[in-house]
Write a protein that holds these residues in place. Structure first.
Motif, PDB file in Angstrom:
ATOM      1  N   TYR A 122       0.834  -1.208   0.000  1.00  0.00           N
ATOM      2  CA  TYR A 122       0.000   0.000   0.000  1.00  0.00           C
ATOM      3  C   TYR A 122       0.871   1.263   0.000  1.00  0.00           C
ATOM      4  CZ  TYR A 122      -4.437  -2.480   0.914  1.00  0.00           C
ATOM      5  OH  TYR A 122      -5.565  -3.275   0.829  1.00  0.00           O
ATOM      6  N   ARG A 123       1.976   1.221   0.743  1.00  0.00           N
ATOM      7  CA  ARG A 123       2.865   2.389   0.832  1.00  0.00           C
ATOM      8  C   ARG A 123       3.442   2.709  -0.546  1.00  0.00           C
ATOM      9  NH1 ARG A 123       8.360   2.855   2.427  1.00  0.00           N
ATOM     10  NH2 ARG A 123       8.844   4.877   3.366  1.00  0.00           N
ATOM     11  N   HIS A 124       3.878   1.689  -1.245  1.00  0.00           N
ATOM     12  CA  HIS A 124       4.413   1.897  -2.589  1.00  0.00           C
ATOM     13  C   HIS A 124       3.333   2.459  -3.522  1.00  0.00           C
ATOM     14  CE1 HIS A 124       6.354   1.119  -6.442  1.00  0.00           C
ATOM     15  NE2 HIS A 124       5.284   0.440  -6.809  1.00  0.00           N
ATOM     16  N   GLU A 125       2.146   1.925  -3.434  1.00  0.00           N
ATOM     17  CA  GLU A 125       1.056   2.382  -4.299  1.00  0.00           C
ATOM     18  C   GLU A 125       0.665   3.820  -3.970  1.00  0.00           C
ATOM     19  OE1 GLU A 125      -1.627  -0.724  -3.387  1.00  0.00           O
ATOM     20  OE2 GLU A 125      -0.748  -2.130  -4.813  1.00  0.00           O
ATOM     21  N   PHE A 126       0.733   4.178  -2.693  1.00  0.00           N
ATOM     22  CA  PHE A 126       0.415   5.567  -2.309  1.00  0.00           C
ATOM     23  C   PHE A 126       1.402   6.532  -2.942  1.00  0.00           C
ATOM     24  CE2 PHE A 126       1.270   9.155   0.518  1.00  0.00           C
ATOM     25  CZ  PHE A 126       0.019   9.731   0.603  1.00  0.00           C
ATOM     26  N   HIS A 127       2.691   6.223  -2.832  1.00  0.00           N
ATOM     27  CA  HIS A 127       3.710   7.123  -3.382  1.00  0.00           C
ATOM     28  C   HIS A 127       3.678   7.145  -4.913  1.00  0.00           C
ATOM     29  CE1 HIS A 127       5.528   8.244   0.390  1.00  0.00           C
ATOM     30  NE2 HIS A 127       5.639   6.969   0.752  1.00  0.00           N
ATOM     31  N   ALA A 128       3.165   6.099  -5.543  1.00  0.00           N
ATOM     32  CA  ALA A 128       3.064   6.054  -7.009  1.00  0.00           C
ATOM     33  C   ALA A 128       1.788   6.717  -7.508  1.00  0.00           C
ATOM     34  CB  ALA A 128       3.128   4.599  -7.482  1.00  0.00           C
ATOM     35  N   GLY A 129       0.964   7.200  -6.582  1.00  0.00           N
ATOM     36  CA  GLY A 129      -0.273   7.849  -6.979  1.00  0.00           C
ATOM     37  C   GLY A 129      -1.341   6.886  -7.447  1.00  0.00           C
ATOM     38  N   LEU A 130      -1.193   5.612  -7.084  1.00  0.00           N
ATOM     39  CA  LEU A 130      -2.131   4.607  -7.567  1.00  0.00           C
ATOM     40  C   LEU A 130      -3.366   4.465  -6.677  1.00  0.00           C
ATOM     41  CD1 LEU A 130       0.468   1.895  -8.622  1.00  0.00           C
ATOM     42  CD2 LEU A 130      -0.964   3.279 -10.131  1.00  0.00           C
ATOM     43  N   ILE A 131      -3.351   5.146  -5.552  1.00  0.00           N
ATOM     44  CA  ILE A 131      -4.518   5.105  -4.673  1.00  0.00           C
ATOM     45  C   ILE A 131      -5.358   6.329  -4.963  1.00  0.00           C
ATOM     46  CG2 ILE A 131      -5.318   5.137  -2.293  1.00  0.00           C
ATOM     47  CD1 ILE A 131      -2.863   3.590  -1.507  1.00  0.00           C
ATOM     48  N   PRO A 132      -6.484   6.159  -5.624  1.00  0.00           N
ATOM     49  CA  PRO A 132      -7.311   7.311  -6.019  1.00  0.00           C
ATOM     50  C   PRO A 132      -7.679   8.181  -4.828  1.00  0.00           C
ATOM     51  CG  PRO A 132      -8.070   5.313  -7.104  1.00  0.00           C
ATOM     52  CD  PRO A 132      -7.049   4.890  -6.084  1.00  0.00           C
ATOM     53  N   GLY A 133      -7.480   9.486  -5.022  1.00  0.00           N
ATOM     54  CA  GLY A 133      -7.868  10.419  -3.966  1.00  0.00           C
ATOM     55  C   GLY A 133      -6.832  10.605  -2.889  1.00  0.00           C
ATOM     56  N   ALA A 134      -5.656   9.953  -3.016  1.00  0.00           N
ATOM     57  CA  ALA A 134      -4.601  10.097  -2.004  1.00  0.00           C
ATOM     58  C   ALA A 134      -3.259  10.210  -2.703  1.00  0.00           C
ATOM     59  CB  ALA A 134      -4.610   8.889  -1.060  1.00  0.00           C
ATOM     60  N   GLY A 135      -2.379  11.032  -2.183  1.00  0.00           N
ATOM     61  CA  GLY A 135      -1.044  11.178  -2.749  1.00  0.00           C
ATOM     62  C   GLY A 135      -1.074  11.896  -4.091  1.00  0.00           C
ATOM     63  N   PRO A 136      -0.097  11.602  -4.971  1.00  0.00           N
ATOM     64  CA  PRO A 136      -0.038  12.263  -6.290  1.00  0.00           C
ATOM     65  C   PRO A 136      -1.262  11.905  -7.128  1.00  0.00           C
ATOM     66  CG  PRO A 136       2.033  11.121  -5.765  1.00  0.00           C
ATOM     67  CD  PRO A 136       1.036  10.698  -4.735  1.00  0.00           C
ATOM     68  N   ALA A 137      -1.412  12.634  -8.253  1.00  0.00           N
ATOM     69  CA  ALA A 137      -2.556  12.396  -9.143  1.00  0.00           C
ATOM     70  C   ALA A 137      -2.502  10.974  -9.709  1.00  0.00           C
ATOM     71  CB  ALA A 137      -2.550  13.414 -10.273  1.00  0.00           C
ATOM     72  N   ALA A 154     -10.888  -1.718  -2.063  1.00  0.00           N
ATOM     73  CA  ALA A 154     -12.021  -2.172  -1.241  1.00  0.00           C
ATOM     74  C   ALA A 154     -11.899  -3.663  -0.922  1.00  0.00           C
ATOM     75  CB  ALA A 154     -13.334  -1.885  -1.977  1.00  0.00           C
ATOM     76  N   ALA A 155     -11.575  -4.457  -1.953  1.00  0.00           N
ATOM     77  CA  ALA A 155     -11.515  -5.910  -1.752  1.00  0.00           C
ATOM     78  C   ALA A 155     -10.342  -6.306  -0.860  1.00  0.00           C
ATOM     79  CB  ALA A 155     -11.411  -6.608  -3.110  1.00  0.00           C
ATOM     80  N   THR A 156      -9.158  -5.758  -1.156  1.00  0.00           N
ATOM     81  CA  THR A 156      -7.990  -6.138  -0.357  1.00  0.00           C
ATOM     82  C   THR A 156      -8.042  -5.531   1.047  1.00  0.00           C
ATOM     83  OG1 THR A 156      -6.708  -4.306  -1.308  1.00  0.00           O
ATOM     84  CG2 THR A 156      -6.532  -6.459  -2.390  1.00  0.00           C
ATOM     85  N   GLY A 157      -8.626  -4.335   1.158  1.00  0.00           N
ATOM     86  CA  GLY A 157      -8.772  -3.740   2.484  1.00  0.00           C
ATOM     87  C   GLY A 157      -9.719  -4.551   3.360  1.00  0.00           C
ATOM     88  N   LEU A 158     -10.859  -4.941   2.787  1.00  0.00           N
ATOM     89  CA  LEU A 158     -11.806  -5.766   3.536  1.00  0.00           C
ATOM     90  C   LEU A 158     -11.186  -7.120   3.886  1.00  0.00           C
ATOM     91  CD1 LEU A 158     -14.688  -6.044   4.619  1.00  0.00           C
ATOM     92  CD2 LEU A 158     -15.381  -6.942   2.390  1.00  0.00           C
ATOM     93  N   HIS A 159     -10.425  -7.665   2.942  1.00  0.00           N
ATOM     94  CA  HIS A 159      -9.760  -8.938   3.225  1.00  0.00           C
ATOM     95  C   HIS A 159      -8.733  -8.770   4.344  1.00  0.00           C
ATOM     96  CE1 HIS A 159      -6.627 -12.044   2.524  1.00  0.00           C
ATOM     97  NE2 HIS A 159      -7.678 -12.821   2.443  1.00  0.00           N
ATOM     98  N   ALA A 160      -8.004  -7.644   4.339  1.00  0.00           N
ATOM     99  CA  ALA A 160      -7.010  -7.414   5.386  1.00  0.00           C
ATOM    100  C   ALA A 160      -7.667  -7.354   6.763  1.00  0.00           C
ATOM    101  CB  ALA A 160      -6.249  -6.114   5.092  1.00  0.00           C
ATOM    102  N   ILE A 161      -8.858  -6.754   6.825  1.00  0.00           N
ATOM    103  CA  ILE A 161      -9.582  -6.722   8.107  1.00  0.00           C
ATOM    104  C   ILE A 161      -9.896  -8.155   8.562  1.00  0.00           C
ATOM    105  CG2 ILE A 161     -11.766  -6.048   9.192  1.00  0.00           C
ATOM    106  CD1 ILE A 161     -11.717  -3.546   7.402  1.00  0.00           C
TER     107      ILE A 161
END
Length: 216
Positions: A122-137, A154-161
């Motif tokens: 998730y950290r890598h995806e955040f810095h790559a702007g791959l998380i919509p609405g967070a970090g770079p465009a 949504a799917a991986t987050g729910l699975h992580a829970i």
């Protein structure tokens, strides 16, 4: 063998076998309800892949298949440990040390899965702007790509829970068996139910991995 009637009159079951049968049915209904939660997400992902195939392929290509494969191996190993622990709990001569060690090991692997997923991927995806609405465009303009990533989160987050809950359940079961709060073989069904929940978590990931990471 029928047990003596409950003097309090509060137990609705006439014997232990009937109670266990009811508990098993209840557990399977619970697992089915959990699976239904993910079914909606699977259908949504399938629709995106059909309607916007180019966007789904391009978004999926940005996912780290190495990390996904490593986490798949971690969960499969944890399920093997759970199966060993459950079998040891149901054995004619139960080995509580083996049960506790196997479940504790599986819980540890669950935590390792979460650490890799949230701390690295998730950290890598955040810095790559791959998380919509967070970090770079968001870097992909292809229609459907951003929606695919929303569903991925949504799917991986729910699975992580569910992984976090399952790891806590396994750790609690390991401690209860080791300390004798769950006595074997009398409480083997309760140990088995904990293992079934973890197997569900594992099976859901087995479906999520190809649907999200291996789109082509």
């Amino acid at each position: 063998m029928k047990r003596a009637a409950d003097p309090s009159g509060l137990d609705p079951f006439e014997d232990a076998a009937t109670r266990l049968k009811a508990q098993r049915m209840g557990m399977w209904l619970f697992l089915a309800s959990e699976a239904m939660i993910f079914a909606g997400l699977f259908v949504s992902i399938a629709v995106v892949r059909v309607v916007w195939p180019d966007g789904a392929v391009e978004a999926s290509a940005r996912l780290d298949k190495g990390i996904g494969t490593a986490n798949t191996a971690i969960l499969l190993t944890s399920s093997l440990l759970v199966a060993i622990g459950s079998a040891a709990a149901k054995a004619q001569t139960p080995r509580k040390g083996l049960v506790a060690a196997a479940f504790a090991g599986a819980a540890g692997l669950g935590l390792a899965f979460l650490a890799i997923k949230t701390g690295i991927e998730y950290r890598h995806e955040f810095h790559a702007g791959l998380i919509p609405g967070a970090g770079p465009a968001f870097p992909i303009d292809t229609p459907g790509a951003e929606l695919f990533f929303n569903l991925y989160l949504a799917a991986t987050g729910l699975h992580a829970i569910h992984v976090a809950i399952g790891a806590a359940v396994l750790a609690g079961a390991a401690l209860a068996v080791w300390r004798g709060w769950l006595k074997l073989p009398a409480n083997a069904p309760e140990v088995e139910f904990c293992g079934l929940y973890w197997h569900l978590v594992d099976v859901i990931w087995i479906f999520l991995f190809p649907v999200l990471y291996l789109v082509n």
